[in-house]
Design a protein around this motif. Structure first.
Motif, PDB file in Angstrom:
ATOM      1  N   ASN A   1       3.379  -2.520  10.676  1.00  0.00           N
ATOM      2  CA  ASN A   1       2.894  -3.581   9.788  1.00  0.00           C
ATOM      3  C   ASN A   1       1.536  -4.129  10.218  1.00  0.00           C
ATOM      4  OD1 ASN A   1       4.442  -4.670  12.072  1.00  0.00           O
ATOM      5  ND2 ASN A   1       4.053  -6.678  11.162  1.00  0.00           N
ATOM      6  N   LYS A   2       1.106  -3.806  11.436  1.00  0.00           N
ATOM      7  CA  LYS A   2      -0.186  -4.284  11.917  1.00  0.00           C
ATOM      8  C   LYS A   2      -1.348  -3.382  11.520  1.00  0.00           C
ATOM      9  CE  LYS A   2       1.593  -6.921  15.838  1.00  0.00           C
ATOM     10  NZ  LYS A   2       1.467  -7.203  17.288  1.00  0.00           N
ATOM     11  N   LEU A   3      -1.059  -2.258  10.879  1.00  0.00           N
ATOM     12  CA  LEU A   3      -2.120  -1.348  10.440  1.00  0.00           C
ATOM     13  C   LEU A   3      -2.607  -1.733   9.048  1.00  0.00           C
ATOM     14  CD1 LEU A   3      -0.813   2.153  11.614  1.00  0.00           C
ATOM     15  CD2 LEU A   3      -2.297   0.532  12.818  1.00  0.00           C
ATOM     16  N   ASP A   4      -3.896  -1.537   8.825  1.00  0.00           N
ATOM     17  CA  ASP A   4      -4.512  -1.784   7.527  1.00  0.00           C
ATOM     18  C   ASP A   4      -4.704  -0.448   6.823  1.00  0.00           C
ATOM     19  OD1 ASP A   4      -6.081  -2.403   5.340  1.00  0.00           O
ATOM     20  OD2 ASP A   4      -7.420  -3.747   6.442  1.00  0.00           O
ATOM     21  N   GLU A   5      -3.966  -0.215   5.761  1.00  0.00           N
ATOM     22  CA  GLU A   5      -4.028   1.063   5.058  1.00  0.00           C
ATOM     23  C   GLU A   5      -5.370   1.300   4.375  1.00  0.00           C
ATOM     24  OE1 GLU A   5      -0.755   1.363   2.404  1.00  0.00           O
ATOM     25  OE2 GLU A   5       0.770   1.368   4.000  1.00  0.00           O
ATOM     26  N   ASN A   6      -6.192   0.266   4.265  1.00  0.00           N
ATOM     27  CA  ASN A   6      -7.486   0.397   3.603  1.00  0.00           C
ATOM     28  C   ASN A   6      -8.613   0.781   4.555  1.00  0.00           C
ATOM     29  OD1 ASN A   6      -6.498  -0.430   0.989  1.00  0.00           O
ATOM     30  ND2 ASN A   6      -6.390  -2.519   1.802  1.00  0.00           N
ATOM     31  N   LYS A   7      -8.308   0.902   5.841  1.00  0.00           N
ATOM     32  CA  LYS A   7      -9.331   1.257   6.825  1.00  0.00           C
ATOM     33  C   LYS A   7      -9.032   2.618   7.443  1.00  0.00           C
ATOM     34  CE  LYS A   7     -10.564  -3.436   8.315  1.00  0.00           C
ATOM     35  NZ  LYS A   7     -10.680  -4.357   9.479  1.00  0.00           N
ATOM     36  N   PRO A   8     -10.065   3.444   7.661  1.00  0.00           N
ATOM     37  CA  PRO A   8      -9.847   4.711   8.378  1.00  0.00           C
ATOM     38  C   PRO A   8      -9.277   4.442   9.764  1.00  0.00           C
ATOM     39  CG  PRO A   8     -12.045   4.637   7.407  1.00  0.00           C
ATOM     40  CD  PRO A   8     -11.476   3.258   7.270  1.00  0.00           C
ATOM     41  N   LEU A   9      -8.291   5.247  10.152  1.00  0.00           N
ATOM     42  CA  LEU A   9      -7.593   5.034  11.416  1.00  0.00           C
ATOM     43  C   LEU A   9      -8.094   6.015  12.472  1.00  0.00           C
ATOM     44  CD1 LEU A   9      -5.337   3.838  13.182  1.00  0.00           C
ATOM     45  CD2 LEU A   9      -3.767   5.472  12.116  1.00  0.00           C
ATOM     46  N   ILE A  10      -8.555   5.469  13.586  1.00  0.00           N
ATOM     47  CA  ILE A  10      -8.933   6.266  14.743  1.00  0.00           C
ATOM     48  C   ILE A  10      -7.832   6.094  15.783  1.00  0.00           C
ATOM     49  CG2 ILE A  10     -10.641   6.608  16.572  1.00  0.00           C
ATOM     50  CD1 ILE A  10     -12.640   5.194  14.584  1.00  0.00           C
ATOM     51  N   TYR A  11      -7.297   7.190  16.244  1.00  0.00           N
ATOM     52  CA  TYR A  11      -6.211   7.171  17.224  1.00  0.00           C
ATOM     53  C   TYR A  11      -6.729   7.727  18.534  1.00  0.00           C
ATOM     54  CZ  TYR A  11      -1.930   8.911  19.527  1.00  0.00           C
ATOM     55  OH  TYR A  11      -0.947   9.206  20.429  1.00  0.00           O
ATOM     56  N   CYS A  12      -6.523   6.986  19.615  1.00  0.00           N
ATOM     57  CA  CYS A  12      -7.000   7.405  20.936  1.00  0.00           C
ATOM     58  C   CYS A  12      -5.855   7.411  21.926  1.00  0.00           C
ATOM     59  CB  CYS A  12      -8.102   6.456  21.412  1.00  0.00           C
ATOM     60  SG  CYS A  12      -8.720   6.826  23.079  1.00  0.00           S
ATOM     61  N   SER A  13      -5.696   8.523  22.622  1.00  0.00           N
ATOM     62  CA  SER A  13      -4.694   8.638  23.686  1.00  0.00           C
ATOM     63  C   SER A  13      -5.102   9.768  24.616  1.00  0.00           C
ATOM     64  CB  SER A  13      -3.307   8.910  23.093  1.00  0.00           C
ATOM     65  OG  SER A  13      -2.380   9.207  24.113  1.00  0.00           O
ATOM     66  N   PHE A  14      -4.866   9.556  25.915  1.00  0.00           N
ATOM     67  CA  PHE A  14      -5.109  10.606  26.899  1.00  0.00           C
ATOM     68  C   PHE A  14      -3.798  11.179  27.410  1.00  0.00           C
ATOM     69  CE2 PHE A  14      -9.702   9.630  28.443  1.00  0.00           C
ATOM     70  CZ  PHE A  14     -10.156   9.858  27.153  1.00  0.00           C
ATOM     71  N   GLY A  15      -2.747  11.065  26.609  1.00  0.00           N
ATOM     72  CA  GLY A  15      -1.502  11.741  26.904  1.00  0.00           C
ATOM     73  C   GLY A  15      -0.641  11.023  27.922  1.00  0.00           C
ATOM     74  N   SER A  16       0.453  11.669  28.269  1.00  0.00           N
ATOM     75  CA  SER A  16       1.451  11.082  29.160  1.00  0.00           C
ATOM     76  C   SER A  16       1.002  11.046  30.616  1.00  0.00           C
ATOM     77  CB  SER A  16       2.766  11.867  29.055  1.00  0.00           C
ATOM     78  OG  SER A  16       2.560  13.220  29.422  1.00  0.00           O
ATOM     79  N   GLN A  17      -0.096  11.727  30.936  1.00  0.00           N
ATOM     80  CA  GLN A  17      -0.571  11.763  32.321  1.00  0.00           C
ATOM     81  C   GLN A  17      -1.925  11.071  32.480  1.00  0.00           C
ATOM     82  OE1 GLN A  17      -0.390  16.000  33.238  1.00  0.00           O
ATOM     83  NE2 GLN A  17       1.638  15.735  34.112  1.00  0.00           N
ATOM     84  N   SER A  18      -2.196  10.105  31.612  1.00  0.00           N
ATOM     85  CA  SER A  18      -3.497   9.433  31.671  1.00  0.00           C
ATOM     86  C   SER A  18      -3.680   8.648  32.966  1.00  0.00           C
ATOM     87  CB  SER A  18      -3.663   8.493  30.473  1.00  0.00           C
ATOM     88  OG  SER A  18      -2.644   7.517  30.448  1.00  0.00           O
ATOM     89  N   HIS A  19      -2.565   8.328  33.661  1.00  0.00           N
ATOM     90  CA  HIS A  19      -2.671   7.605  34.929  1.00  0.00           C
ATOM     91  C   HIS A  19      -3.304   8.458  36.020  1.00  0.00           C
ATOM     92  CE1 HIS A  19       1.191   9.675  34.740  1.00  0.00           C
ATOM     93  NE2 HIS A  19       1.210   9.719  36.051  1.00  0.00           N
ATOM     94  N   PHE A  20      -3.385   9.776  35.794  1.00  0.00           N
ATOM     95  CA  PHE A  20      -4.056  10.646  36.759  1.00  0.00           C
ATOM     96  C   PHE A  20      -5.574  10.674  36.550  1.00  0.00           C
ATOM     97  CE2 PHE A  20       0.164  12.976  36.807  1.00  0.00           C
ATOM     98  CZ  PHE A  20       0.525  12.498  38.054  1.00  0.00           C
ATOM     99  N   ILE A  21      -6.038  10.086  35.466  1.00  0.00           N
ATOM    100  CA  ILE A  21      -7.458  10.107  35.133  1.00  0.00           C
ATOM    101  C   ILE A  21      -8.091   8.811  35.617  1.00  0.00           C
ATOM    102  CG2 ILE A  21      -9.149  10.322  33.272  1.00  0.00           C
ATOM    103  CD1 ILE A  21      -6.913  11.662  31.607  1.00  0.00           C
ATOM    104  N   ASP A  22      -8.894   8.899  36.680  1.00  0.00           N
ATOM    105  CA  ASP A  22      -9.447   7.700  37.308  1.00  0.00           C
ATOM    106  C   ASP A  22     -10.272   6.856  36.344  1.00  0.00           C
ATOM    107  OD1 ASP A  22      -8.302   8.421  39.717  1.00  0.00           O
ATOM    108  OD2 ASP A  22     -10.095   9.465  40.434  1.00  0.00           O
ATOM    109  N   GLN A  23     -10.985   7.509  35.433  1.00  0.00           N
ATOM    110  CA  GLN A  23     -11.907   6.790  34.567  1.00  0.00           C
ATOM    111  C   GLN A  23     -11.278   6.352  33.250  1.00  0.00           C
ATOM    112  OE1 GLN A  23     -12.030  10.114  35.420  1.00  0.00           O
ATOM    113  NE2 GLN A  23     -14.148  10.793  35.514  1.00  0.00           N
ATOM    114  N   SER A  24      -9.979   6.536  33.067  1.00  0.00           N
ATOM    115  CA  SER A  24      -9.390   6.310  31.746  1.00  0.00           C
ATOM    116  C   SER A  24      -9.606   4.877  31.256  1.00  0.00           C
ATOM    117  CB  SER A  24      -7.901   6.652  31.751  1.00  0.00           C
ATOM    118  OG  SER A  24      -7.180   5.837  32.658  1.00  0.00           O
ATOM    119  N   GLY A  25      -9.447   3.895  32.144  1.00  0.00           N
ATOM    120  CA  GLY A  25      -9.646   2.513  31.733  1.00  0.00           C
ATOM    121  C   GLY A  25     -11.065   2.251  31.264  1.00  0.00           C
TER     122      GLY A  25
END
Length: 228
Positions: free
Chosen positions: A43-67
């Motif tokens: 319900n927090k998504l706006d259907e009228n705006k293009p959606l950009i989805y960002c994720s570095f997967g289930s192992q993103s904690h191994f990526i030092d620069q992810s934050g």
């Protein structure tokens, strides 16, 4: 035992002219479309705006620069209030780890990825093979920031087939990330190419070619055992 090698991806994603060894087969991408996923505040998504989805997967904690990269993505999306961003951090980061989150961005630890890709216009990813295959399956262009292992090779294929761009975690500025997202958003050819490949992925997924090869091997082994 000279068993066949199964490559869990349709050949259409490979570079042109690649020769595989004998008894090696490209099969379907093997996406679990019925897997159980995490809950999400749709319900927090706006259907009228293009959606950009960002994720570095289930192992993103191994990526030092992810934050740091995630903060730059937040800042890039903040430049365009007409976009919206859903960013999955993984378990190692939370709201307090970022100096600012724009109002057109939603941060969560985990995202139901398949359902999100059905709605997404662009995905920003580390280039994990499963994620890239799922993006193709659902026709979503990509901005790939490869990190380790096979990520650079997967990113190279994304670029080769015109399914998106490759970025560099070390030097991707806010402005550069914004520019790459905008180029994918404005150039419909990225969407067209990934949709064409996605249709082939879905066709091959229904063929269940891997199970046919496995069954043939089992049948052959059973026959040998019965003759022993």
């Amino acid at each position: 035992h000279k068993l066949p090698e199964l490559i869990l991806c349709p050949e259409i994603f490979e570079f042109s002219g690649v020769q595989r060894k004998k008894n090696s087969y490209y099969v379907e991408s093997s996406i679990d479309l019925e897997r159980r996923d995490t809950a999400f505040p749709w319900n927090k998504l706006d259907e009228n705006k293009p959606l950009i989805y960002c994720s570095f997967g289930s192992q993103s904690h191994f990526i030092d620069q992810s934050g740091d990269v995630f903060q730059r993505v937040f800042d890039a999306v903040a430049l365009r209030p007409d976009w919206q961003l859903v960013l999955g951090t993984g378990a190692h980061l939370s709201v307090t780890d970022f100096h600012s989150i724009p109002p057109n961005a939603l941060l969560v630890n985990f995202v139901p990825q398949l359902e999100m890709l059905k709605r997404a216009s662009i995905m920003i990813t580390h280039g994990g093979f499963n994620t890239v295959k799922e993006c193709i399956f659902f026709g979503v262009p990509m901005l790939v920031f490869p990190v380790i292992r096979d990520h650079p090779a997967i990113a190279a294929r994304v670029v080769y087939h015109g399914l998106g761009f490759r970025g560099n975690l070390q030097n991707a500025s806010v402005e550069h990330i914004h520019h790459l997202i905008d180029r994918i958003d404005q150039d419909r050819s990225f969407k067209t190419r990934v949709e064409v490949m996605g249709r082939e992925f879905r066709r091959i997924e229904e063929s269940e070619s891997a199970s046919q090869i496995i069954q043939a091997v089992l049948d052959g082994l059973q026959k040998k055992l019965s003759l022993a």
